[in-house]
Design a protein around this motif. Structure first.
Motif, PDB file in Angstrom:
ATOM      1  N   ALA A 138       0.830  -1.201   0.000  1.00 43.42           N
ATOM      2  CA  ALA A 138       0.000   0.000   0.000  1.00 43.42           C
ATOM      3  C   ALA A 138       0.867   1.254   0.000  1.00 43.42           C
ATOM      4  O   ALA A 138       0.568   2.235  -0.705  1.00 43.42           O
ATOM      5  N   ALA A 139       1.945   1.240   0.785  1.00 47.19           N
ATOM      6  CA  ALA A 139       2.851   2.390   0.831  1.00 47.19           C
ATOM      7  C   ALA A 139       3.578   2.582  -0.493  1.00 47.19           C
ATOM      8  O   ALA A 139       3.935   3.710  -0.867  1.00 47.19           O
ATOM      9  N   LEU A 140       3.799   1.508  -1.230  1.00 41.88           N
ATOM     10  CA  LEU A 140       4.459   1.592  -2.530  1.00 41.88           C
ATOM     11  C   LEU A 140       3.601   2.326  -3.546  1.00 41.88           C
ATOM     12  O   LEU A 140       4.118   2.956  -4.475  1.00 41.88           O
ATOM     13  N   GLY A 141       2.282   2.248  -3.398  1.00 43.91           N
ATOM     14  CA  GLY A 141       1.366   2.844  -4.361  1.00 43.91           C
ATOM     15  C   GLY A 141       0.526   1.819  -5.092  1.00 43.91           C
ATOM     16  O   GLY A 141      -0.248   2.163  -5.986  1.00 43.91           O
ATOM     17  N   HIS A 493       8.106   6.756  -6.153  1.00 41.66           N
ATOM     18  CA  HIS A 493       8.037   8.090  -6.743  1.00 41.66           C
ATOM     19  C   HIS A 493       7.137   8.098  -7.968  1.00 41.66           C
ATOM     20  O   HIS A 493       6.250   8.970  -8.102  1.00 41.66           O
ATOM     21  N   LEU A 494       7.330   7.132  -8.867  1.00 43.30           N
ATOM     22  CA  LEU A 494       6.530   7.106 -10.086  1.00 43.30           C
ATOM     23  C   LEU A 494       5.058   6.873  -9.771  1.00 43.30           C
ATOM     24  O   LEU A 494       4.175   7.490 -10.393  1.00 43.30           O
ATOM     25  N   LEU A 495       4.769   6.004  -8.813  1.00 38.79           N
ATOM     26  CA  LEU A 495       3.364   5.741  -8.496  1.00 38.79           C
ATOM     27  C   LEU A 495       2.729   6.926  -7.774  1.00 38.79           C
ATOM     28  O   LEU A 495       1.523   7.178  -7.929  1.00 38.79           O
ATOM     29  N   SER A 496       3.504   7.667  -7.013  1.00 35.20           N
ATOM     30  CA  SER A 496       2.947   8.882  -6.407  1.00 35.20           C
ATOM     31  C   SER A 496       2.593   9.891  -7.493  1.00 35.20           C
ATOM     32  O   SER A 496       1.556  10.569  -7.419  1.00 35.20           O
TER      33      SER A 496
END
Length: 581
Positions: A138-141, A493-496
């Motif tokens: 979940a934290a990864l995105g 970063h990319l998923l954010s």
């Protein structure tokens, strides 16, 4: 849903109350059927119309049972909701209401929010062990986990595509309640859960259906796994339709991925499945249906199914990243840059085009939204179907992989990653089974012979070094480590960026086309639903390419102020509403 009658019994053991269970078996080739309970009690089943046998028995959840055919053969329930041990042993009566859901108000997530993480439950240690990864994902995105098939298979380890009891979650992974707890916990973390289901064949060990219900199969229809399943029969269709509904309604899975539907010679079944699911699921609940389909049938994606795994996306990028053109990659070896541009601009590459086998494949897909395509750089197939299970980061340069990852995670297609991608796991994902005797030998040799067409394995001595699928070490080597590193930071970063800039505007997005900039370099554009324009410029070649920016840059690798695209680079720009390049 059609009203159940004597001719359309629900398959298997259905609890009527806490102490009574109804058993039903479709056995049109049997003269006599009984329910055998573990402690020696035998209850004759009453013959009904159209090959059904049925009875009601005073027995609670947890009762071990099996069916006896004509006094000669004991078999597990083909619709067993659980097995006590393996596919040859006792089936278990299961109470579907026993689990107390903690997050019963969960309604799922809209499809356009999907960021999918495919995993193998066994390789991660079982249902309970998978739960330990949920906070990290979940934290990864990630917004959804996809479980490789769970249907009970022979032995304790398998990819899952050898399942023979589609209703029974694999017992070596844990109990049905532990699976429900995993799904409940995923919902707590905002994660949807998808299940990969196999409706095109049964595995080679433990399927007894043909011995008392030969009509389940069509001997004249051949598939890679044997006789085709006869979906024209109502009893057969209901066997699989009820299975799909069980996973979605009883287990509260949020979606299904249907494996290899090109091997299901019955489009009407697929449409009926989609319609039944949409009818049965509560209004307001998000349930996703996606396909694996070599036929690239865009028509199935217009209304019935949300998306298809887009093998074309992976295959052409694999050729560009690695230079490999063996076997099925040969279909993408000629002018791969133009093929990538077609993929980004129109969805499928093969839209009626001729393959290496001389067959036309696919239907026009440019009219579909980009979210109708699930994109990936690798999945269980593309890693595990390599002889040695190597991962993509071991086959191409890190700069090229970073650029391709930016394309994957920031394009309007739905991104999918395989467990370990996010940390460039060094461990392979190998093909593993737990067969024995002659079948183990056949699988071992068949696996090695699969690679005879690959240049690296023309030599039989080299093929002999391919890991034995049945060896325990083959399985244990396939568990990735997940130490946090720069790759994980890139994914976060990319998923954010995806969740901030792209996901909110995916409804209504359309592709505006893609152009070739040069060898291994393309530029693709999409109009998002709010009217903004997303552009991704990708250069996997060795020569810098001219490509004008069209708006503010939201991501670039490597970082550069130069208007040119350097080798192994990607640039992502987002033009505000009203500014159209």
């Amino acid at each position: 849903m059609p009203l159940r009658t004597l001719e359309t019994w629900p398959h298997g053991a259905i609890m009527l109350d806490a102490q009574h269970t109804r058993f039903a078996l479709w056995a049109p080739d049997a003269f006599y059927v009984s329910v055998e309970l573990e402690h020696g009690k035998s209850i004759a089943m009453l013959p009904q119309a159209n090959g059904w046998f049925e009875t009601e028995v005073a027995c609670p959840a947890g009762t071990r049972y099996r069916f006896n055919i004509d006094g000669e053969m004991d078999v597990p329930d083909p619709a067993a909701r659980a097995q006590a041990d393996d596919v040859h042993g006792w089936s278990l009566v299961v109470d579907p209401l026993a689990y107390e859901w903690r997050h019963s108000q969960w309604q799922g997530r809209p499809w356009h929010e999907a960021v999918i993480y495919e995993l193998h439950v066994g390789a991660l240690g079982g249902y309970a062990a998978v739960e330990q990864h949920l906070p990290r994902l979940a934290a990864l995105g990630v917004t959804a986990i996809e479980l490789m098939p769970l249907a009970q298979f022979p032995g304790e380890r398998n990819w899952g595509y050898d399942g023979v009891l589609p209703y029974a979650p694999q017992s070596s992974y844990g109990s049905p309640e532990q699976l429900k707890h995993l799904i409940d916990s995923a919902h707590e973390h905002g994660l949807a859960v998808i299940l990969d289901v196999v409706y095109n064949h049964f595995g080679p060990d433990g399927n007894y259906l043909g011995q008392y219900a030969a009509g389940f199969f069509q001997e004249e229809v051949h598939t890679p796994w044997g006789a085709g399943i006869d979906f024209n029969r109502r009893e057969v269709r209901d066997f699989f339709l009820d299975n799909a509904l069980m996973w979605l309604l009883e287990y509260r899975f949020d979606g299904l991925r249907l494996d290899a539907v090109h091997a299901i010679d019955n489009p009407g079944f697929l449409q009926e499945l989609a319609h039944r699911v949409r009818q049965q699921v509560d209004t307001g609940r998000h349930v996703w249906l996606m396909l694996e389909n070599e036929l690239n049938q865009a028509s199935l994606l217009q209304q019935d199914f949300d998306a298809q795994w887009n093998d074309d996306f992976h295959n052409v990028l694999h050729v560009l990243l690695t230079g490999e053109t063996d076997a099925y990659y040969s279909d993408f070896a000629q002018d791969p840059t133009a093929k990538l541009a077609r993929c980004l601009g129109e969805g499928f590459i093969y839209q009626g085009h001729t393959t290496r086998h001389g067959h036309a494949r696919g239907e026009p897909s440019a009219h579909l939204p980009p979210t109708a395509f699930v994109a990936f750089l690798q999945n269980h197939d593309q890693i595990g179907n390599r002889a040695l299970g190597e991962r993509l980061h071991q086959l191409c340069s890190p700069q090229a992989l970073e650029a391709a990852t930016a394309l994957l995670l920031l394009s309007p297609m739905i991104p999918l990653m395989f467990m370990g991608d996010e940390v460039n796991a060094s461990e392979p994902f190998l093909f593993f089974t737990d067969h024995h005797g002659d079948l183990a030998e056949a699988v071992r040799e068949g696996r090695r012979n699969e690679f005879a067409d690959f240049a690296a394995f023309h030599d039989p001595e080299r093929r002999a070094r391919i890991p034995d699928p049945n060896a325990l070490a083959t399985f244990t080597q396939s568990t990735p480590s997940f130490a946090d590193n720069e790759q994980a930071e890139l994914y976060r970063h990319l998923l954010s960026l995806r969740h901030r800039h792209i996901v909110p505007h995916l409804p209504g997005a359309v592709a505006l086309g893609a152009q070739v900039l040069g060898d291994a370099a393309v530029s693709a554009r999409w109009r998002l639903g709010d009217g903004s324009t997303l552009q991704i410029d990708l250069n996997l070649g060795t020569t810098a390419r001219d490509c004008a920016t069209s708006g503010p840059v939201i991501f670039q690798t490597p970082a550069s102020q130069d208007a040119q695209l350097p080798p192994c680079s990607a640039r992502v720009t987002l033009s505000p509403v009203g500014e159209h390049p």
